[in-house]
Write an enzyme that holds these catalytic residues in place. Structure first.
Site, PDB file in Angstrom:
ATOM      1  N   VAL A  18      -2.132  -1.063   8.104  1.00 49.47           N
ATOM      2  CA  VAL A  18      -3.509  -0.564   8.174  1.00 49.47           C
ATOM      3  C   VAL A  18      -3.687   0.469   9.304  1.00 49.47           C
ATOM      4  CG1 VAL A  18      -4.444  -2.342   9.746  1.00 49.47           C
ATOM      5  CG2 VAL A  18      -5.914  -1.363   7.992  1.00 49.47           C
ATOM      6  N   LYS A  33       0.818  -1.223   0.000  1.00 49.70           N
ATOM      7  CA  LYS A  33       0.000   0.000   0.000  1.00 49.70           C
ATOM      8  C   LYS A  33       0.848   1.269   0.000  1.00 49.70           C
ATOM      9  CE  LYS A  33      -4.034  -2.139   2.057  1.00 49.70           C
ATOM     10  NZ  LYS A  33      -5.100  -2.114   3.052  1.00 49.70           N
ATOM     11  N   ALA A  92       1.124  -1.933  14.619  1.00 45.80           N
ATOM     12  CA  ALA A  92       1.542  -0.664  14.002  1.00 45.80           C
ATOM     13  C   ALA A  92       1.854  -0.898  12.526  1.00 45.80           C
ATOM     14  CB  ALA A  92       2.759  -0.102  14.731  1.00 45.80           C
ATOM     15  N   GLY A  93       1.201  -1.902  11.945  1.00 41.50           N
ATOM     16  CA  GLY A  93       1.460  -2.261  10.545  1.00 41.50           C
ATOM     17  C   GLY A  93       0.697  -1.368   9.571  1.00 41.50           C
ATOM     18  N   ASN A 114       2.921  -1.989  20.098  1.00 37.64           N
ATOM     19  CA  ASN A 114       3.373  -2.883  19.029  1.00 37.64           C
ATOM     20  C   ASN A 114       4.604  -3.650  19.492  1.00 37.64           C
ATOM     21  OD1 ASN A 114       3.044  -3.779  16.250  1.00 37.64           O
ATOM     22  ND2 ASN A 114       5.038  -2.840  15.874  1.00 37.64           N
ATOM     23  N   ARG A 115       4.676  -4.922  19.082  1.00 36.67           N
ATOM     24  CA  ARG A 115       5.817  -5.755  19.467  1.00 36.67           C
ATOM     25  C   ARG A 115       7.127  -5.027  19.183  1.00 36.67           C
ATOM     26  NH1 ARG A 115       6.427 -11.278  16.188  1.00 36.67           N
ATOM     27  NH2 ARG A 115       6.553  -9.725  14.532  1.00 36.67           N
TER      28      ARG A 115
HETATM   29  P1  ATR Z   1       3.760  -4.921   8.294  1.00 36.55           P
HETATM   30  O1  ATR Z   1       4.230  -4.898   9.734  1.00 36.55           O
HETATM   31  O2  ATR Z   1       4.788  -5.433   7.338  1.00 36.55           O
HETATM   32  O3  ATR Z   1       3.104  -3.655   7.855  1.00 36.55           O
HETATM   33  P2  ATR Z   1       1.202  -6.000   8.704  1.00 36.55           P
HETATM   34  O4  ATR Z   1       0.586  -7.316   8.367  1.00 36.55           O
HETATM   35  O5  ATR Z   1       0.552  -4.773   8.242  1.00 36.55           O
HETATM   36  O6  ATR Z   1       2.684  -6.057   8.226  1.00 36.55           O
HETATM   37  O7  ATR Z   1       1.368  -5.877  10.301  1.00 36.55           O
HETATM   38  C1  ATR Z   1       1.537  -6.959  11.106  1.00 36.55           C
HETATM   39  C2  ATR Z   1       1.355  -6.487  12.544  1.00 36.55           C
HETATM   40  O8  ATR Z   1       1.210  -7.636  13.387  1.00 36.55           O
HETATM   41  C3  ATR Z   1       2.568  -5.741  13.078  1.00 36.55           C
HETATM   42  O9  ATR Z   1       2.132  -4.788  14.005  1.00 36.55           O
HETATM   43  C4  ATR Z   1       3.362  -6.869  13.764  1.00 36.55           C
HETATM   44  O10 ATR Z   1       4.241  -6.467  14.771  1.00 36.55           O
HETATM   45  P3  ATR Z   1       5.771  -6.113  14.415  1.00 36.55           P
HETATM   46  O11 ATR Z   1       5.750  -4.725  13.884  1.00 36.55           O
HETATM   47  O12 ATR Z   1       6.495  -6.255  15.700  1.00 36.55           O
HETATM   48  O13 ATR Z   1       6.201  -7.129  13.380  1.00 36.55           O
HETATM   49  C5  ATR Z   1       2.222  -7.651  14.359  1.00 36.55           C
HETATM   50  N1  ATR Z   1       2.598  -9.038  14.659  1.00 36.55           N
HETATM   51  C6  ATR Z   1       2.761 -10.028  13.764  1.00 36.55           C
HETATM   52  N2  ATR Z   1       3.084 -11.180  14.405  1.00 36.55           N
HETATM   53  C7  ATR Z   1       3.120 -10.888  15.737  1.00 36.55           C
HETATM   54  C8  ATR Z   1       3.393 -11.641  16.928  1.00 36.55           C
HETATM   55  N3  ATR Z   1       3.694 -12.956  16.856  1.00 36.55           N
HETATM   56  N4  ATR Z   1       3.338 -11.015  18.110  1.00 36.55           N
HETATM   57  C9  ATR Z   1       3.021  -9.704  18.180  1.00 36.55           C
HETATM   58  N5  ATR Z   1       2.743  -8.929  17.102  1.00 36.55           N
HETATM   59  C10 ATR Z   1       2.792  -9.507  15.893  1.00 36.55           C
END
Ligand code: ATR
Length: 264
Positions: free
Chosen positions: A129, A65, A126-127, A149-150
């Site tokens: 969306v 996006k 914090a991804g 966020n992680r």
């Molecule tokens: P992107 O981070 O590439 O934009 P996304 O699908 O839009 O991808 O976002 C995934 C979200 O889920 C993120 O906030 C991610 O946290 P990180 O930024 O630390 O990666 C979160 N996420 C995915 N797997 C996770 C897990 N096992 N524990 C905690 N948060 C997780």
């Protein structure tokens, strides 16, 4: 016949073709909507197909996006703020990028009939969306937005765009009226979010952006506490509804038949 595509990676799960093709048939529009899994390196070529009249419009999903932006001529205000584009079309020989996730999220929240005015919102994730979610929440007049966020730095980065948000550590649990899961935790049925909701009252809203599975463990917890719950299905439908209106200048119908059809 007009041609539309949703691009992303992964893309198998996308219900956009099913939804748009249903609306084409209902509205007698001679068009086809397909999905295509691509690599980042292919974005420029695909977008340029619209300029060559080989394609009439594109939807963009995770994780592209933001990556599509350099290849567009004009961004809508919403796309500029969020640096996120999910709908592309041509107008006056210019490629326009738009973000219909914001209004999609807003309309889906309105449908829950939960009063958001002056409420505290706790967002997990914090991804891609999340900027759209924050943008919609600010429009709806909430009083406080807290992000966890992680990877904390990604949440901190959002402060550069949305200066009023608060960031807490992953695992911390502030007071909230609405909690939104915008992480991918829940896509697998066994996924759990490690927060303790034992002492919260039932006047809360649990919202999960995930719509498949329909009920994540997160929503199940909210339900068992007697809270209002909503998954991301209406957000998905409304973002498509807005894209459809932009492309075809027609307002498609959203009714129970459509919702059941998407579940089938
Ligand atoms: P992107 O981070 O590439 O934009 P996304 O699908 O839009 O991808 O976002 C995934 C979200 O889920 C993120 O906030 C991610 O946290 P990180 O930024 O630390 O990666 C979160 N996420 C995915 N797997 C996770 C897990 N096992 N524990 C905690 N948060 C997780």
């Amino acid at each position: 016949m007009k041609k539309y595509i949703v691009i992303g990676n992964p893309i198998e799960h996308s219900l956009s073709p099913k939804l748009h093709n249903y609306w084409f048939e209902q509205n007698n529009i001679d068009a086809n909507y397909d999905k295509k899994k691509i690599d980042k390196s292919e974005i420029q070529d695909i977008v340029s197909e619209i300029k060559k009249n080989k394609l009439d419009g594109l939807n963009v999903t995770v994780p592209f996006k933001n990556d599509v932006i350099p290849f567009l001529d004009i961004l809508s205000e919403e796309s500029k703020i969020t640096q996120s584009v999910n709908t592309i079309y041509m107008h006056d020989k210019k490629l326009i990028g738009h973000n219909t996730d914001i209004v999609g999220f807003e309309l889906s929240l309105r449908e829950t009939q939960f009063d958001l005015k002056n409420k505290s919102i706790f967002i997990l994730g914090a991804g891609g969306v999340v900027p759209s979610i924050i943008c919609a929440l600010e429009k709806l007049g909430v009083s406080k937005i807290i992000i966890s966020n992680r990877t904390k730095q990604k949440a901190e980065n959002l402060k550069k765009i949305f200066s009023k948000i608060y960031v807490v550590d992953w695992g911390d649990q502030p007071e909230f009226d609405v909690i939104i899961n915008a992480t991918s935790l829940g896509l697998n049925r066994e996924d759990n979010i490690n927060l303790n909701f034992d002492n919260i009252d039932k006047e809360k809203l649990f919202y999960d952006v995930i719509y498949n599975p329909k009920e994540t463990n997160f929503l199940r917890t909210g339900k068992s506490l007697g809270c209002k719950v909503s998954n991301g299905k209406m957000m998905f439908i409304y973002q498509a509804f807005e894209a459809f209106k932009l492309w075809h200048k027609v307002q498609p119908e959203i009714n129970e038949d459509l919702k059941n059809f998407l579940d089938s």
